[in-house]
Structures are given as C-alpha cells and as structure tokens.
Design an enzyme around this catalytic site. Sequence first.
Site, PDB file in Angstrom:
ATOM      1  N   LYS A  11      -4.587  -1.684  -4.136  1.00 13.42           N
ATOM      2  CA  LYS A  11      -3.155  -2.172  -2.863  1.00 13.42           C
ATOM      3  C   LYS A  11      -3.289  -3.880  -3.163  1.00 13.42           C
ATOM      4  CE  LYS A  11      -2.539   1.602  -0.220  1.00 13.42           C
ATOM      5  NZ  LYS A  11      -2.576   2.184   1.482  1.00 13.42           N
ATOM      6  N   TYR A  51       6.989   6.323  -1.769  1.00 13.94           N
ATOM      7  CA  TYR A  51       6.172   6.782  -0.012  1.00 13.94           C
ATOM      8  C   TYR A  51       7.187   8.056   0.434  1.00 13.94           C
ATOM      9  CZ  TYR A  51       1.596   4.070  -0.512  1.00 13.94           C
ATOM     10  OH  TYR A  51       0.106   3.877  -0.527  1.00 13.94           O
ATOM     11  N   PHE A  59       5.648   4.063  10.552  1.00 15.31           N
ATOM     12  CA  PHE A  59       5.220   3.310  10.358  1.00 15.31           C
ATOM     13  C   PHE A  59       5.653   2.453   8.622  1.00 15.31           C
ATOM     14  CE2 PHE A  59       2.193   6.715   9.191  1.00 15.31           C
ATOM     15  CZ  PHE A  59       2.372   6.771   8.168  1.00 15.31           C
ATOM     16  N   ARG A  87     -11.267  10.044  -3.085  1.00 18.44           N
ATOM     17  CA  ARG A  87     -11.135  10.597  -1.397  1.00 18.44           C
ATOM     18  C   ARG A  87     -12.282  10.033  -0.604  1.00 18.44           C
ATOM     19  NH1 ARG A  87      -6.288  11.004  -0.016  1.00 18.44           N
ATOM     20  NH2 ARG A  87      -6.490  11.455   2.129  1.00 18.44           N
ATOM     21  N   THR A  93      -8.754   6.528   5.777  1.00 20.46           N
ATOM     22  CA  THR A  93      -7.102   5.526   5.514  1.00 20.46           C
ATOM     23  C   THR A  93      -7.196   4.725   6.516  1.00 20.46           C
ATOM     24  OG1 THR A  93      -5.848   7.775   5.543  1.00 20.46           O
ATOM     25  CG2 THR A  93      -4.845   5.744   5.767  1.00 20.46           C
ATOM     26  N   ARG A 104     -12.652   1.406   1.206  1.00 22.27           N
ATOM     27  CA  ARG A 104     -12.111   0.904   2.774  1.00 22.27           C
ATOM     28  C   ARG A 104     -13.218   0.201   3.640  1.00 22.27           C
ATOM     29  NH1 ARG A 104      -8.249   5.643   2.622  1.00 22.27           N
ATOM     30  NH2 ARG A 104      -6.360   4.507   1.580  1.00 22.27           N
ATOM     31  N   ASN A 114      -5.205  -1.567   3.356  1.00 21.85           N
ATOM     32  CA  ASN A 114      -6.239  -1.182   3.536  1.00 21.85           C
ATOM     33  C   ASN A 114      -6.802  -0.488   1.835  1.00 21.85           C
ATOM     34  OD1 ASN A 114      -4.598   0.990   2.407  1.00 21.85           O
ATOM     35  ND2 ASN A 114      -4.711   3.190   4.031  1.00 21.85           N
ATOM     36  N   HIS A 117      -4.896   3.398  -2.304  1.00 19.48           N
ATOM     37  CA  HIS A 117      -4.553   4.602  -2.253  1.00 19.48           C
ATOM     38  C   HIS A 117      -4.793   5.336  -3.453  1.00 19.48           C
ATOM     39  CE1 HIS A 117      -1.073   7.465  -1.647  1.00 19.48           C
ATOM     40  NE2 HIS A 117      -1.294   7.833  -3.048  1.00 19.48           N
ATOM     41  N   GLU A 128       2.476  11.445  -8.707  1.00 18.58           N
ATOM     42  CA  GLU A 128       2.920  10.330  -8.213  1.00 18.58           C
ATOM     43  C   GLU A 128       2.112  10.178  -9.390  1.00 18.58           C
ATOM     44  OE1 GLU A 128      -0.515  10.174  -5.049  1.00 18.58           O
ATOM     45  OE2 GLU A 128       0.589  10.150  -3.421  1.00 18.58           O
TER      46      GLU A 128
HETATM   47  P1  CMP Z   1      -2.303   5.239   1.428  1.00 20.21           P
HETATM   48  O1  CMP Z   1      -3.005   6.008   1.880  1.00 20.21           O
HETATM   49  O2  CMP Z   1      -1.620   4.009   0.760  1.00 20.21           O
HETATM   50  O3  CMP Z   1      -1.039   6.508   2.613  1.00 20.21           O
HETATM   51  C1  CMP Z   1       0.438   6.346   3.487  1.00 20.21           C
HETATM   52  C2  CMP Z   1      -0.210   4.440   3.965  1.00 20.21           C
HETATM   53  O4  CMP Z   1       0.390   4.746   5.249  1.00 20.21           O
HETATM   54  C3  CMP Z   1      -1.708   4.429   4.375  1.00 20.21           C
HETATM   55  O5  CMP Z   1      -2.567   4.065   3.497  1.00 20.21           O
HETATM   56  C4  CMP Z   1      -1.895   3.596   5.561  1.00 20.21           C
HETATM   57  O6  CMP Z   1      -2.304   2.022   4.495  1.00 20.21           O
HETATM   58  C5  CMP Z   1      -0.044   2.821   5.925  1.00 20.21           C
HETATM   59  N1  CMP Z   1      -0.494   3.504   7.413  1.00 20.21           N
HETATM   60  C6  CMP Z   1       0.094   2.650   8.657  1.00 20.21           C
HETATM   61  N2  CMP Z   1      -0.161   3.117   9.331  1.00 20.21           N
HETATM   62  C7  CMP Z   1      -1.115   4.746   9.453  1.00 20.21           C
HETATM   63  C8  CMP Z   1      -0.415   5.753   9.781  1.00 20.21           C
HETATM   64  N3  CMP Z   1      -1.283   5.793  11.786  1.00 20.21           N
HETATM   65  N4  CMP Z   1      -1.361   6.754   9.673  1.00 20.21           N
HETATM   66  C9  CMP Z   1      -1.117   6.950   7.830  1.00 20.21           C
HETATM   67  N5  CMP Z   1      -1.454   5.799   7.321  1.00 20.21           N
HETATM   68  C10 CMP Z   1      -0.982   4.985   8.280  1.00 20.21           C
END
Ligand code: CMP
Length: 142
Positions: A11, A51, A59, A87, A93, A104, A114, A117, A128
């Site tokens: 990211k 997304y 969010f 993962r 996350t 992370r 974070n 992805h 994806e």
């Molecule tokens: P990612 O794995 O890229 O998938 C969706 C993204 O939304 C996640 O990582 C986070 O960076 C972002 N995000 C922000 N707030 C939340 C939340 N409450 N729960 C899950 N993802 C979130």
Amino acid sequence: MAVQRTLSIIKPDAVAKNVIGDIIRRFEENGLSVIATNMIHLSAEQAGRFYAVHAERPFYKDLCSFMSSGPVLAMCLEGKNAIALNRQLMGATNPKEAEEGTIRADHADSIDANAVHGSDSEENAAIEIDFFFSNLDINSRL
Ligand code: CMP
C-alpha cells in the site's frame, strides 16, 4: 497442499517508507514467488472498484482516499497454500493486533495505513488478480 495464486498489494504507506524490498524478501523466504508486478497510482474511482465489497462500510471513503494517495505495488504471488500463507505473513488487519514479526506489526501505523493487502479466498484471489493483471502479464514459475 495445493499451489495457489493470490493478490498482494504493497500500500501507499509502505511504498513511501521504501520497504518494498523487505516485504518481498519475506514472501520469497517463505516459499512464495512473485509472478507478476504492477506499480500503479490508483484513482479514487479505481480504488473504489477494487474495494467495492466494502462499499457499505463506514471506512470505505477513507479507504479509497488512502489507497489513491500514492503509488501501490500490486503483485501476483504463487506458491503452496499461498492465500493463507500470505495472510499469515501479513498479520492481523489492525496492526495493534498483529503478531510480532509480521509485516503489519513491523511496518503498519494504523488499521487504515496497514502496509499490505492480501486476498482472503480463492474466489476473491481470482477476481483481484484479474483486476490488476491480464493472463499475458503472469509468468508461472512452477
Ligand atoms: P485490507 O486487507 O486492504 O482490506 C480492507 C481495508 O479496509 C483493510 O485492509 C483496512 O486497511 C481498511 N479498514 C479500515 N477500517 C477497517 C475496519 N474497521 N475493518 C476492516 N478493515 C478496515
């Protein structure tokens, strides 16, 4: 264990920190091979399409804005059990909950910024990967 493909995105925060090499090293040292790469500065509209599954989440707007704030490195990774392995290497996350030694835990600043992805299922990995790559861009290394 089956060989799988998964989508990884480094990211904008991690690209800006110049830790692309450190992240790819972790993938390679754990048996994942990079079989396609695409550095791209997404528009907010493109981030929103990627997304779309989160469109109703509170969010979503911040996520699209962050993901279009700078270039990302999209990669297709290949290897045994690649989806779960990626993962595991990423960690939770929310970096506050990420296990020590994960990407992370080491590189993410917040749940929004974070660092990485990774696809969460075979079905989503296929969708994806298709978002960022055509078949011609992908070079299996089996
Ligand atoms: P990612 O794995 O890229 O998938 C969706 C993204 O939304 C996640 O990582 C986070 O960076 C972002 N995000 C922000 N707030 C939340 C939340 N409450 N729960 C899950 N993802 C979130």
